[in-house]
Design a protein around this motif. Structure first.
Motif, mmCIF file in Angstrom:
data_model
loop_
_atom_site.group_PDB
_atom_site.id
_atom_site.type_symbol
_atom_site.label_atom_id
_atom_site.label_comp_id
_atom_site.label_asym_id
_atom_site.label_seq_id
_atom_site.Cartn_x
_atom_site.Cartn_y
_atom_site.Cartn_z
ATOM 1 N N THR A 81 -6.960 1.042 -1.108
ATOM 2 C CA THR A 81 -5.518 1.335 -1.174
ATOM 3 C C THR A 81 -5.102 2.348 -0.114
ATOM 4 O O THR A 81 -4.109 3.064 -0.272
ATOM 5 N N THR A 137 -4.497 -4.344 -2.417
ATOM 6 C CA THR A 137 -4.974 -3.474 -1.327
ATOM 7 C C THR A 137 -6.278 -2.754 -1.656
ATOM 8 O O THR A 137 -6.723 -1.920 -0.876
ATOM 9 N N ALA A 168 0.821 -1.218 0.000
ATOM 10 C CA ALA A 168 0.000 0.000 0.000
ATOM 11 C C ALA A 168 0.847 1.256 0.000
ATOM 12 O O ALA A 168 0.545 2.225 -0.714
ATOM 13 N N ASP A 185 1.968 2.720 -8.077
ATOM 14 C CA ASP A 185 0.520 2.849 -8.210
ATOM 15 C C ASP A 185 0.086 2.199 -9.519
ATOM 16 O O ASP A 185 0.429 2.670 -10.598
ATOM 17 N N ARG A 217 -0.937 -3.157 -7.144
ATOM 18 C CA ARG A 217 -1.259 -2.507 -5.870
ATOM 19 C C ARG A 217 -2.764 -2.438 -5.665
ATOM 20 O O ARG A 217 -3.268 -2.672 -4.551
ATOM 21 N N ASP A 218 -3.496 -2.126 -6.715
ATOM 22 C CA ASP A 218 -4.950 -2.052 -6.610
ATOM 23 C C ASP A 218 -5.546 -3.419 -6.288
ATOM 24 O O ASP A 218 -6.498 -3.528 -5.502
#
Length: 656
Positions: free
Chosen positions: A436, A431, A418, A423, A427-428
């Motif tokens: 996020t 988290t 996170a 990005d 990551r999405d």
């Protein structure tokens, strides 16, 4: 108002949060005292949240009665199932009497933790009537009043306040019961419930989880109590940021759920009947999910190393017993579990436009945060760092099960992704269930760190005992000390160690978190949401606004809190509410109501007759123009009714 004066509200919060679940745990499941108390809150949230949905569906007004009825029914069903299963299996009914010493130690651990956490929360809240001056609190406070007005605390209806179909209302249901039972102002009920959650629910869950891992031993039990108060990231962070009260409840329930899950998987030091343990888990899950779905997601993540350990153990046992088909069955079960986790992860991920938080540091820095117990650029907690390192030493020495380290790594992985991963899609995916949000995932670190740190502290005490205290006891014995005097000396030395641990963990990390939270609860002239003048004006509106009339104001300035603080209904109850065309017209051109023919019909449809003007200072330093509310002092569409400093109440006269 003093904290002593709200003792009835605090006791009511204890009863609402513990009593329904305690009846089910003690009478239905027949759990021992600390286990029963630890799981009581999550059972209570299950009973409360489910009762709210059922009562709303049946057209029954919300009160404690639906909770009581469901509690009696659930306890009867569980009790009958327990009796049937006990008679069917004919288990050995002989149980050793509990050691009075461990009972005393457990009580001391709970009370000590409650004192350590409770004093921090009391300082953060300031006064019982204070409320968090943050963005999300507009929704949370108004939702309590909405429950009182509509008679429904259902998670399927509370979102109607802002035009959404579902919102997890477990926390709101608890607060609404406390305010209804005690006639307390909503902020007082909120603070009472949050005090009980932070100072009792969270420490009890932590102690229960540690006992499931290490057994009912004195040192781990005491350390669990001390370390439950050792983190600035929880419980203080989630009564500061947001403010995220449902997440606060959800995270506080996670340790108890993990303790139940350990028993289900056969990893706990002490487990009851497996079918009854499964039943306990199933009854607890609604409370976790309706407390907040992200807590359910966190338990799912933490379950991965636990399921791997359980499946691995049973598969090896079946292979050793030359039962390959059974071992293949366990492997198939794990594959199905893994597929379920993946599907759940994708199902709960919110829309991409809600994933607004971004990473802010390198992965090395994020890993350092996890090890130091110091997320979000906070001060290093040296005591937590040392105990965590010793916890890994305990794992290497096989003094603790490896999956405790697995829980720690899962929590750290989520935080590192996170706060430091690029990005993007990965990551999405990982988290997104927490939007996020770095803060929500930072609040999970105490859950994953505490068991490992307790094991590290236990190793340290064992080393000190072997190298320092045992020689002292030997000298005492050689000098003729009686056994009872040596036991007292040992207890005193252990108490001194726990005091040192408490002092070492209550340093700047926790102090800074307390001070940061306190800043959001102070009612001052420059408060970020509602100033002192605005508050004074709102609380005296009774009698100044006609019955049935609604009030319009810029919700970003805190004017919508007139609902929770004064019981007057605003046109928009939260900043993110869905607006109909009439409400949009009012915001666009109210000040020109005498010349714009569309305004009066819109006012009549919306039942708006008054305006709260709190200026243009918005929470989060926002800038959301509402042209129809600008410079009302120079408009002939309204007349001034009351004011306090720069805060003003106008009555709309253009449509008389």
């Amino acid at each position: 108002m003093t904290w002593i004066s709200v003792t009835p509200q605090i006791l009511a919060a204890v009863c609402v949060i513990f009593a329904p679940g305690a009846v089910l745990a003690f009478v239905g499941f027949r759990l021992r005292w600390l286990a029963a108390l630890a799981v009581s809150p999550v059972l209570s949230v299950s009973l409360t949240a489910v009762a709210a949905v059922l009562a709303d569906a049946a057209g029954v007004r919300w009160s404690f009665l639906p909770v009581a009825v469901l509690t009696v029914g659930a306890t009867a069903v569980v009790g009958l199932l327990r009796v049937w299963w006990t008679r069917r299996t004919q288990p050995d009914s002989s149980h050793a009497a509990p050691d009075p010493t461990i009972l005393l130690v457990e009580a001391a651990a709970v009370l000590g933790a409650a004192a350590l956490v409770g004093r921090r929360l009391l300082y953060a809240f300031g006064a019982p009537e204070n409320f968090s001056q943050t963005f999300d609190n507009i929704f949370h406070l108004n939702a309590i009043q909405y429950i009182a007005d509509t008679g429904s605390a259902s998670s399927l209806s509370i979102g109607g306040m802002t035009g959404i179909s579902f919102y997890p209302a477990g926390w709101h249901g608890l607060v609404s019961l406390v305010t209804a039972l005690t006639s307390a102002p909503i902020p007082v009920g909120v603070n009472a419930v949050n005090l009980v959650i932070g100072a009792l629910v969270w420490p009890l869950g932590c102690i229960f989880l540690v006992q499931q891992i290490a057994g009912r031993r004195i040192v781990p039990t005491l350390l669990a109590g001390v370390l439950s108060a050792a983190f600035g990231a929880f419980p203080l962070l989630l009564v500061d940021f947001g403010v995220l009260y449902p997440n606060f409840l959800g995270v506080s329930l996670i340790p108890a759920l993990l303790g139940i899950l350990l028993a289900v998987l056969g990893l706990a030091r002490r487990s009851g009947s497996l079918p009854l343990t499964w039943l306990l888990l199933l009854v607890a899950f609604p409370g976790l999910g309706l407390g907040h779905p992200s807590a359910f997601l966190a338990v799912t993540a933490f379950s991965v190393p636990l399921v791997i350990a359980a499946v691995g153990r049973r598969t090896r046992a079946e292979l050793a017993a030359q039962r390959p088909l059974r071992s293949a069955g366990y492997l198939l079960t794990f594959i199905l579990y893994a597929a379920g986790v993946v599907n759940l992860w994708n199902a709960v991920r919110p829309e991409d436009d809600t994933l607004i938080w971004t990473p802010y540091q390198t992965q090395a820095q994020a890993m350092g945060d996890v090890l130091a117990g110091a997320p979000l650029l906070s001060v290093v907690s040296w005591a937590v760092l040392v105990l965590t390192v010793l916890g890994f030493v305990a794992l290497v020495l096989h003094r603790a099960p490896w999956w405790v380290g697995g829980i720690y790594l899962v929590g750290g992985f989520l935080y590192v992704v996170a706060t430091s991963s690029p990005d993007g899609d990965f990551r999405d995916l990982i988290t997104g269930g927490w939007y996020t949000d770095n803060v929500r995932l930072a609040a999970l670190l105490p859950v994953s760190t505490l068991p490992l740190a307790v094991l590290g502290g236990t190793l340290m005490v064992d080393i000190l005992k072997h190298h320092l205290w045992d020689p002292v006891l030997e000298r005492m014995s050689n000098r003729g000390w009686r056994a009872d005097r040596m036991r007292v000396a040992t207890a005193a030395a252990l108490l001194l160690l726990m005091v040192v641990a408490a002092v070492a963990t209550q340093k700047q990390n926790v102090r800074n978190a307390t001070m940061a939270a306190a800043g959001n609860y102070r009612l001052t002239d420059a408060a970020p949401l509602v100033s002192r003048d605005e508050y004074e004006l709102m609380v005296r509106l009774d009698g100044e606004i006609q019955d049935g009339a609604r009030v319009v104001g810029n919700p970003w300035t805190g004017s919508s809190l007139v609902y929770a603080l004064a019981g007057e209904r605003p046109m928009q109850m939260h900043t993110l509410a869905v607006l109909d065309p009439a409400e949009q017209e009012i915001y666009a051109d109210l000040r020109n109501a005498r010349t714009d023919p569309d305004v009066c019909p819109a006012l009549e449809k919306a039942q708006v007759e008054y305006v709260l003007d709190f200026g243009d200072k918005e929470v989060h330093d926002g800038n959301h123009p509402y042209p129809g509310l600008d410079d009302l002092g120079s408009s002939d569409a309204v007349e001034l009714v009351d004011s306090e400093g720069d805060a003003k109440l106008y009555r709309i006269t253009a449509c008389d």
